[in-house]
Design a protein around this motif. Structure first.
Motif, mmCIF file in Angstrom:
data_model
loop_
_atom_site.group_PDB
_atom_site.id
_atom_site.type_symbol
_atom_site.label_atom_id
_atom_site.label_comp_id
_atom_site.label_asym_id
_atom_site.label_seq_id
_atom_site.Cartn_x
_atom_site.Cartn_y
_atom_site.Cartn_z
ATOM 1 N N PHE A 37 0.839 -1.211 0.000
ATOM 2 C CA PHE A 37 0.000 0.000 0.000
ATOM 3 C C PHE A 37 0.872 1.260 0.000
ATOM 4 C CE2 PHE A 37 -1.665 3.390 2.705
ATOM 5 C CZ PHE A 37 -2.782 3.771 1.971
ATOM 6 N N VAL A 38 1.897 1.279 0.833
ATOM 7 C CA VAL A 38 2.766 2.458 0.907
ATOM 8 C C VAL A 38 3.439 2.703 -0.443
ATOM 9 C CG1 VAL A 38 4.830 3.415 1.994
ATOM 10 C CG2 VAL A 38 3.133 2.209 3.385
ATOM 11 N N ALA A 39 3.913 1.634 -1.085
ATOM 12 C CA ALA A 39 4.573 1.784 -2.384
ATOM 13 C C ALA A 39 3.611 2.326 -3.434
ATOM 14 C CB ALA A 39 5.139 0.434 -2.827
ATOM 15 N N LEU A 40 2.396 1.833 -3.446
ATOM 16 C CA LEU A 40 1.403 2.309 -4.417
ATOM 17 C C LEU A 40 0.978 3.745 -4.104
ATOM 18 C CD1 LEU A 40 -0.814 -0.899 -4.646
ATOM 19 C CD2 LEU A 40 0.739 -0.021 -6.417
ATOM 20 N N MET A 41 0.872 4.050 -2.828
ATOM 21 C CA MET A 41 0.412 5.378 -2.422
ATOM 22 C C MET A 41 1.423 6.464 -2.798
ATOM 23 S SD MET A 41 -2.218 6.722 -0.859
ATOM 24 C CE MET A 41 -2.662 8.291 -0.118
ATOM 25 N N LEU A 42 2.686 6.156 -2.696
ATOM 26 C CA LEU A 42 3.729 7.154 -2.955
ATOM 27 C C LEU A 42 4.296 7.067 -4.368
ATOM 28 C CD1 LEU A 42 5.651 6.930 0.440
ATOM 29 C CD2 LEU A 42 3.800 8.507 -0.209
ATOM 30 N N ALA A 43 3.767 6.173 -5.187
ATOM 31 C CA ALA A 43 4.270 6.032 -6.553
ATOM 32 C C ALA A 43 3.988 7.294 -7.369
ATOM 33 C CB ALA A 43 3.618 4.815 -7.218
ATOM 34 N N ASP A 44 4.959 7.667 -8.168
ATOM 35 C CA ASP A 44 4.838 8.826 -9.057
ATOM 36 C C ASP A 44 4.485 10.104 -8.292
ATOM 37 O OD1 ASP A 44 4.951 10.188 -11.431
ATOM 38 O OD2 ASP A 44 2.965 9.546 -12.129
ATOM 39 N N CYS B 291 0.900 8.510 5.372
ATOM 40 C CA CYS B 291 1.081 8.837 3.955
ATOM 41 C C CYS B 291 0.219 10.042 3.556
ATOM 42 C CB CYS B 291 0.742 7.632 3.086
ATOM 43 S SG CYS B 291 1.979 6.323 3.119
ATOM 44 N N LEU B 292 -1.037 10.063 4.014
ATOM 45 C CA LEU B 292 -1.927 11.175 3.674
ATOM 46 C C LEU B 292 -1.421 12.487 4.266
ATOM 47 C CD1 LEU B 292 -5.393 9.428 4.148
ATOM 48 C CD2 LEU B 292 -4.365 10.174 1.978
ATOM 49 N N SER B 293 -0.935 12.437 5.488
ATOM 50 C CA SER B 293 -0.411 13.662 6.103
ATOM 51 C C SER B 293 0.889 14.091 5.441
ATOM 52 C CB SER B 293 -0.192 13.440 7.599
ATOM 53 O OG SER B 293 -1.417 13.223 8.262
ATOM 54 N N ALA B 294 1.724 13.128 5.070
ATOM 55 C CA ALA B 294 2.981 13.460 4.396
ATOM 56 C C ALA B 294 2.729 14.094 3.040
ATOM 57 C CB ALA B 294 3.830 12.206 4.248
ATOM 58 N N THR C 7 -4.061 12.828 12.238
ATOM 59 C CA THR C 7 -3.271 11.598 12.326
ATOM 60 C C THR C 7 -2.801 11.355 13.754
ATOM 61 O OG1 THR C 7 -2.530 11.808 10.033
ATOM 62 C CG2 THR C 7 -1.188 10.446 11.497
ATOM 63 N N GLY C 8 -2.383 12.409 14.407
ATOM 64 C CA GLY C 8 -1.912 12.270 15.789
ATOM 65 C C GLY C 8 -3.018 11.823 16.734
ATOM 66 N N VAL C 9 -4.223 12.409 16.579
ATOM 67 C CA VAL C 9 -5.341 12.025 17.454
ATOM 68 C C VAL C 9 -5.718 10.559 17.250
ATOM 69 C CG1 VAL C 9 -7.798 12.401 17.880
ATOM 70 C CG2 VAL C 9 -6.268 14.359 17.676
ATOM 71 N N ILE C 10 -5.841 10.153 16.012
ATOM 72 C CA ILE C 10 -6.283 8.769 15.739
ATOM 73 C C ILE C 10 -5.229 7.766 16.184
ATOM 74 C CG2 ILE C 10 -6.875 7.145 13.918
ATOM 75 C CD1 ILE C 10 -8.187 9.427 12.406
ATOM 76 N N LEU C 11 -3.979 7.997 15.779
ATOM 77 C CA LEU C 11 -2.934 7.035 16.152
ATOM 78 C C LEU C 11 -2.658 7.045 17.647
ATOM 79 C CD1 LEU C 11 -0.337 7.342 13.238
ATOM 80 C CD2 LEU C 11 -2.150 5.659 13.585
ATOM 81 N N GLY C 12 -2.708 8.241 18.261
ATOM 82 C CA GLY C 12 -2.500 8.321 19.705
ATOM 83 C C GLY C 12 -3.567 7.554 20.466
ATOM 84 N N MET D 271 -11.713 7.188 1.507
ATOM 85 C CA MET D 271 -12.125 8.300 0.643
ATOM 86 C C MET D 271 -10.993 9.301 0.455
ATOM 87 S SD MET D 271 -16.026 8.978 2.020
ATOM 88 C CE MET D 271 -16.424 10.152 0.731
ATOM 89 N N TYR D 272 -10.140 9.473 1.470
ATOM 90 C CA TYR D 272 -9.000 10.374 1.321
ATOM 91 C C TYR D 272 -7.904 9.758 0.440
ATOM 92 C CZ TYR D 272 -10.139 14.289 4.339
ATOM 93 O OH TYR D 272 -10.696 15.449 4.862
ATOM 94 N N VAL D 273 -7.810 8.451 0.432
ATOM 95 C CA VAL D 273 -6.809 7.806 -0.426
ATOM 96 C C VAL D 273 -7.154 8.036 -1.892
ATOM 97 C CG1 VAL D 273 -5.874 5.568 -1.157
ATOM 98 C CG2 VAL D 273 -6.118 6.087 1.272
ATOM 99 N N LEU D 274 -8.429 7.971 -2.225
ATOM 100 C CA LEU D 274 -8.855 8.235 -3.597
ATOM 101 C C LEU D 274 -8.718 9.733 -3.918
ATOM 102 C CD1 LEU D 274 -12.075 6.035 -3.809
ATOM 103 C CD2 LEU D 274 -9.900 5.631 -4.988
ATOM 104 N N ALA D 275 -8.414 10.006 -5.143
ATOM 105 C CA ALA D 275 -8.275 11.399 -5.582
ATOM 106 C C ALA D 275 -9.653 11.942 -5.924
ATOM 107 C CB ALA D 275 -7.341 11.479 -6.777
ATOM 108 N N LEU D 276 -10.410 12.301 -4.893
ATOM 109 C CA LEU D 276 -11.778 12.780 -5.081
ATOM 110 C C LEU D 276 -11.804 14.292 -5.212
ATOM 111 C CD1 LEU D 276 -13.645 10.547 -2.451
ATOM 112 C CD2 LEU D 276 -13.326 10.123 -4.894
ATOM 113 N N THR D 277 -12.798 14.756 -5.930
ATOM 114 C CA THR D 277 -12.992 16.200 -6.103
ATOM 115 C C THR D 277 -14.479 16.522 -5.963
ATOM 116 O OG1 THR D 277 -13.190 15.905 -8.505
ATOM 117 C CG2 THR D 277 -11.006 16.441 -7.647
#
Length: 302
Positions: free
Chosen positions: A129-136, A193-196, A205-210, A247-253
């Motif tokens: 997932f990380v590789a696909l998310m950061l590709a290109d 990845c989304l925050s980066a 990200t901090g609230v959810i992961l914390g 929904m955030y992973v997808l490039a929605l508009t």
């Protein structure tokens, strides 16, 4: 004629027979003894066929003949019993060894059940997932769509592996450890990845992961007093988080981008509320456990 000698009673012929018997050194009852001996010999000889054939009929009367079949039958029974006991003991030993080997094989293969395989699949999907998310550069809609597919598969398997493990008794130590790690890994990778990439604020990200890491640590701290069960709010939180992050992973508009904002806001609220509820349950569980232990000690002292 009581008291009359045998020679007188039998006349001259009786006297001659008596004299002949005396001359030969044999008493008149010797013939009877010989007959008894012959009967005993015949009985002993007849005992063997009876033992071999198991037939009691046809045995000649006599003390010797009557004792021989009983001894032979009991000896045969003892012999058969000893052999049967030895065979049974050997079979039991084989079954015991076979049972141990079978149990060892089951224990060894139990890690590779369906539920654990789904958990392993989620762990493998994290780097994919990380590789696909950061590709290109992380902004290509096609790569983001593939990343969403990997994320969706991971979240769907999360719904099934626990259910399968509980329903079909596939719970293992590996699953207990790997399942929560896989859950936190895929969600944490997506949020980071989304925050980066600038698509999601870091504080979200901090609230959810914390919250996730804190509740996991809290469960381990109070495990000595009991287990904090998963609540309906916690399950709803997990579902909402999965939908929002997906929904955030997808490039929605457009309006879909606005919708995902509100879905993520609901996920954050549920994350905080359910986290506080788990903290409350942990405090109650700890106090109850301490009170029960104290009461048990007082009862023992009394």
């Amino acid at each position: 004629m009581t008291g009359v000698p045998a020679s007188a009673a039998g006349g001259p012929s009786g006297a001659r027979r008596a004299a002949a018997g005396a001359a030969s050194g044999k008493a008149p009852g010797a013939s009877v003894g010989r007959s008894a001996a012959r009967s005993a010999e015949g009985g002993a000889a007849g005992a063997a066929p009876d033992v071999r054939q198991g037939v009691a009929a046809g045995a000649a009367p006599g003390a010797g003949h009557g004792a021989a079949p009983d001894a032979g039958d009991s000896g045969a029974a003892v012999g058969d019993g000893s052999e049967s006991a030895a065979v049974d003991a050997q079979d039991d030993g084989k079954l015991a060894r076979g049972g141990k080997l079978a149990a060892a094989a089951v224990n060894q293969a139990s890690v590779w059940n369906v539920a654990n395989l789904l958990t392993m699949l989620r762990l493998i999907l994290v780097p994919a997932f990380v590789a696909l998310m950061l590709a290109d550069g992380g902004y290509d809609p096609a790569w983001r769509a593939l990343a969403w597919a990997a994320f969706a598969i991971a979240m769907i398997t999360d719904l099934f592996d626990g259910h399968l493990a509980r329903t079909y008794n596939l719970v293992t130590d590996f699953g207990k450890i790997a399942d929560p790690i896989a859950d936190k890994a895929i969600m944490g990778a997506a949020l980071i990845c989304l925050s980066a990439l600038g698509d999601l604020p870091w504080w979200v990200t901090g609230v959810i992961l914390g919250r996730e890491l804190g509740i996991t640590l809290l469960r381990f701290l109070v495990i000595r007093y009991g287990v904090i069960p998963a609540s309906r709010g916690g399950k709803l939180k997990t579902l909402t988080q999965g939908v929002a992050v997906g929904m955030y992973v997808l490039a929605l508009t457009g309006w879909l981008a606005t919708l995902r904002f509100w879905v993520m806001a609901a996920a954050v609220v549920l994350t905080v509320v359910t986290g506080l509820d788990y903290v409350k349950q942990a405090i109650v569980l700890r106090r109850r456990g301490i009170a029960e232990r104290k009461a048990a000690l007082e009862e023992k002292e009394a």
